[in-house]
Design a protein around this motif. Structure first.
Motif, short mmCIF file in Angstrom:
data_model
loop_
_atom_site.label_atom_id
_atom_site.label_comp_id
_atom_site.label_asym_id
_atom_site.label_seq_id
_atom_site.Cartn_x
_atom_site.Cartn_y
_atom_site.Cartn_z
N PHE A 292 0.84 -1.21 0.00
CA PHE A 292 0.00 0.00 0.00
C PHE A 292 0.87 1.26 0.00
O PHE A 292 0.60 2.21 -0.74
N ASP A 293 1.93 1.25 0.80
CA ASP A 293 2.81 2.42 0.88
C ASP A 293 3.49 2.68 -0.45
O ASP A 293 3.56 3.83 -0.91
N LYS A 294 3.97 1.62 -1.10
CA LYS A 294 4.64 1.79 -2.39
C LYS A 294 3.69 2.30 -3.46
O LYS A 294 4.02 3.20 -4.23
N ALA A 299 1.51 6.80 -6.71
CA ALA A 299 0.38 7.62 -7.15
C ALA A 299 0.57 9.09 -6.79
O ALA A 299 0.17 9.98 -7.53
N MET A 300 1.21 9.34 -5.65
CA MET A 300 1.42 10.71 -5.19
C MET A 300 2.52 11.41 -5.97
O MET A 300 2.46 12.61 -6.21
N ILE A 457 4.40 4.66 15.62
CA ILE A 457 3.18 5.29 15.09
C ILE A 457 3.23 5.61 13.60
O ILE A 457 2.20 6.00 13.03
N PHE A 458 4.37 5.42 12.93
CA PHE A 458 4.49 5.85 11.53
C PHE A 458 4.37 4.68 10.57
O PHE A 458 4.79 3.55 10.88
N PRO A 459 3.82 4.92 9.35
CA PRO A 459 3.77 3.88 8.32
C PRO A 459 5.16 3.58 7.78
O PRO A 459 6.10 4.37 7.96
N PRO A 460 5.32 2.45 7.08
CA PRO A 460 6.67 1.97 6.74
C PRO A 460 7.49 2.89 5.85
O PRO A 460 8.69 3.04 6.05
N GLY A 461 6.85 3.55 4.88
CA GLY A 461 7.62 4.34 3.93
C GLY A 461 8.34 5.52 4.52
O GLY A 461 9.37 5.96 4.00
N MET A 542 -6.39 -0.49 -0.88
CA MET A 542 -6.17 -1.49 0.16
C MET A 542 -7.03 -2.73 -0.07
O MET A 542 -6.58 -3.87 0.15
N SER A 543 -8.26 -2.53 -0.54
CA SER A 543 -9.14 -3.67 -0.82
C SER A 543 -8.53 -4.55 -1.91
O SER A 543 -8.55 -5.78 -1.82
#
Length: 572
Positions: A292-294, A299-300, A457-461, A542-543
């Motif tokens: 999801f992070d990648k 996309a960003m 608390i932070f996401p992996p990326g 994510m789905s």
């Protein structure tokens, strides 16, 4: 008001548990306990190098003992023994408070830079090898300090060691957090603080013991200060060698698309077979988060292929994306508040503070400082044992109250007696007792929590970059406090402690209204507390990832295993 952690439900209805929290849970996971304890040698180096310099600076062979100068117009510095083989090494440091302050503070500036640069390094070469790299840097800095024959060498050695200390203070809690199951994460990361306090108390008492090498007079041996500076190479060498036997972080391996290694590493750390349904579910959850992070990053930032450009954009996202800048503010403000409750002001300047409150004598000051170190060490233990049961918020709130009360009492006694403390030893010792109680309240509360929250608390990326910024904030604030405390004590005097009391009150209010509880929540589920993954595109992405990884099938199989296990328990 803070978000209820109960709203962050586990993956499906399946609880991924490997043991309970608290002392009993730690004892049943000896391998994890060992890994956290061993990695926290990095914390020991942090505390030791931070604490050792205060004793070195008062060692008589290190500085000059000035000769009485009856001529006020003669500004030439002469020293007792300056024309003998026992000449002091650094006479300029004897009478220059500013220079002494910079010798103490240059470590924090090096650490600030080290914490910031180690985020990309730990992403590139792994958490494990960045620990080794930091130790190599530390060994260089320690050798330069211990072998120094000039003030520039001392400064260079301290700066290099500081660079390493910053790297270690960033990567050790991050590494431990990524290895830990949710029920034990707080306790295991708290070993970082235990290592720091153990390093501080070891430095204090080693300084105290080595001052007698060659006597405490003009004939004191250079070993009195060179040995404490050289000794820190021993734990650094132990950690360097042991790094070759540490496991990789499974989360880092997933980031690098090394799935099979990640599964094997996770099974090794959890001490269960790779076929265990909990390993499969945890792996799927980590994979889903990483994918999801990648995809979100792609996309960003479409068309961004340069690693350097992507790195800068990820740093930028910490400040521009709402749920990320909220997390970053909590992580950084926690570091700021930790320092401005007064802890390092007391650690660095404990002898001066005890002199201010009427105590006297070199030995008394050193013993008072040593007591601070021992209390700091012992009071960290309750947090290690119970923080995953009590929760981060309750610990912070209780600690803020305890620290605030102590600072208020010290400030008031100091305000009432001021210059009469020396003639009122009872009041002076009352101040000492409440300073020690303040240390105890700090150690089991914010002293541990400030390492735990940023690492979880932070996401992996952006995790390593965010932790680097947070710990860099700690070192920057540390530097500021070290720089201003002597001026505060000399100008506003007892007002210094009222200032620290005010920050303790601010800490309570901030935590009560704005800091959510993260106890027991898996790292991959933190978005449910802070937001993120909530927009339509994110939900769809994510789905699709969950469908691609066939997570629903894994959940169904896990439910069957749990139901069968429950039925077996009922019939037996």
């Amino acid at each position: 008001m803070a978000t209820d952690p109960a709203s962050a439900t586990p993956l499906g209805d399946v609880q991924i548990t490997y043991g309970r929290s608290g002392f009993g849970g730690l004892l049943k996971e000896p391998y994890l306990l060992f890994l956290a304890s061993f990695a926290s040698i990095g914390g020991f180096l942090f505390g030791y190098d931070q604490g050792v310099i205060s004793g070195v600076l008062v060692t008589k062979d290190f500085v000059c003992i000035p000769l009485p100068n009856p001529d006020p117009l003669n500004t030439t510095l002469e020293c007792i023994g300056s024309n003998t083989p026992k000449a002091k090494q650094f006479p300029l440091l004897a009478n220059d408070d500013t220079l002494q302050g910079w010798v103490v503070s240059v470590l924090t500036l090096g650490a600030l830079f080290g914490a910031l640069v180690n985020g990309p390094i730990s992403d590139r070469i792994s958490r494990r090898w960045s620990i080794l790299l930091a130790n190599i840097v530390f060994l260089v800095g320690s050798i330069i300090q211990a072998s120094a024959f000039s003030i520039p060498q001392i400064f260079i050695g301290r700066a290099i060691a500081g660079l390493s200390v910053g790297q270690l203070s960033m990567v050790v809690p991050l590494y431990i957090s990524e290895l830990s199951p949710p029920a034990m994460r707080g306790s295991l990361v708290a070993f970082q603080q235990f290592g720091i306090t153990f390093g501080i108390v070891t430095a204090f008492w080693l300084d105290f013991g080595t001052q007698f090498i060659g006597g405490t007079g003009d004939g004191q041996s250079p070993a009195a200060w060179r040995f404490p500076l050289a000794f820190q190479t021993v734990p650094s060498l132990i950690l360097s060698i042991g790094t070759f036997f540490l496991p990789y972080s499974p989360r880092w391996l997933i980031m690098k698309d090394r799935e099979e290694e990640a599964r094997a590493s996770l099974a090794r750390i959890r001490r269960v077979p790779e076929s265990d349904y909990r390993i499969r579910l945890e792996m799927l959850e980590i994979q889903a988060s990483a994918i999801f992070d990648k995809e979100t990053t792609a996309a960003m930032y479409p068309g961004t292929t340069s690693p350097v450009s992507l790195l800068w954009k990820r740093y930028g996202s910490l400040f521009t994306i709402r749920h990320l800048n909220r997390r970053l503010f909590i992580a950084c403000f926690l570091q700021f508040m930790q320092q401005f409750t007064g802890i390092n002001a007391i650690i660095y300047y404990a002898p001066q503070i005890f002199l201010k409150i009427g105590l006297s004598g070199t030995t008394v000051s050193l013993l008072a400082t040593g007591v601070v170190g021992i209390i700091n060490l012992l009071s960290t233990i309750p947090a290690i044992l119970f923080i995953d049961r009590w929760g981060r918020r309750k610990v912070l709130l209780a600690g803020a109250i305890g620290m605030g009360v102590c600072q208020l009492i010290v400030a008031t006694i100091y305000a009432v007696y001021q210059d009469r403390l020396a003639s009122n030893p009872g009041a002076g010792w009352a101040c000492a007792v409440f300073i020690w109680l303040y240390i105890a309240n700090f150690a089991w509360s914010i002293g541990c929590v400030n390492w735990i929250i940023p690492s979880e608390i932070f996401p992996p990326g952006v995790r390593s970059q965010a932790v680097g910024v947070a710990i860099g904030t700690n070192w920057l604030t540390n530097f500021i406090v070290a720089l201003i405390t002597p001026r505060l004590l000399n100008t506003i005097k007892f007002g210094t402690f009222y200032l620290f009391f005010a920050f303790c009150g601010l800490l309570f209010i901030w935590v009560f209204f704005w800091v959510p509880e993260t106890k027991g929540i898996r790292i991959e589920e933190m978005d449910k507390l802070f937001g993120g993954n909530t927009g339509a595109d994110d939900v769809k992405r994510m789905s699709e990832i969950q469908e691609q990884l066939r997570i629903s099938e894994a959940i169904a199989e896990a439910n069957k295993v749990q139901d069968a296990s429950a039925a077996h328990i009922e019939t037996s």
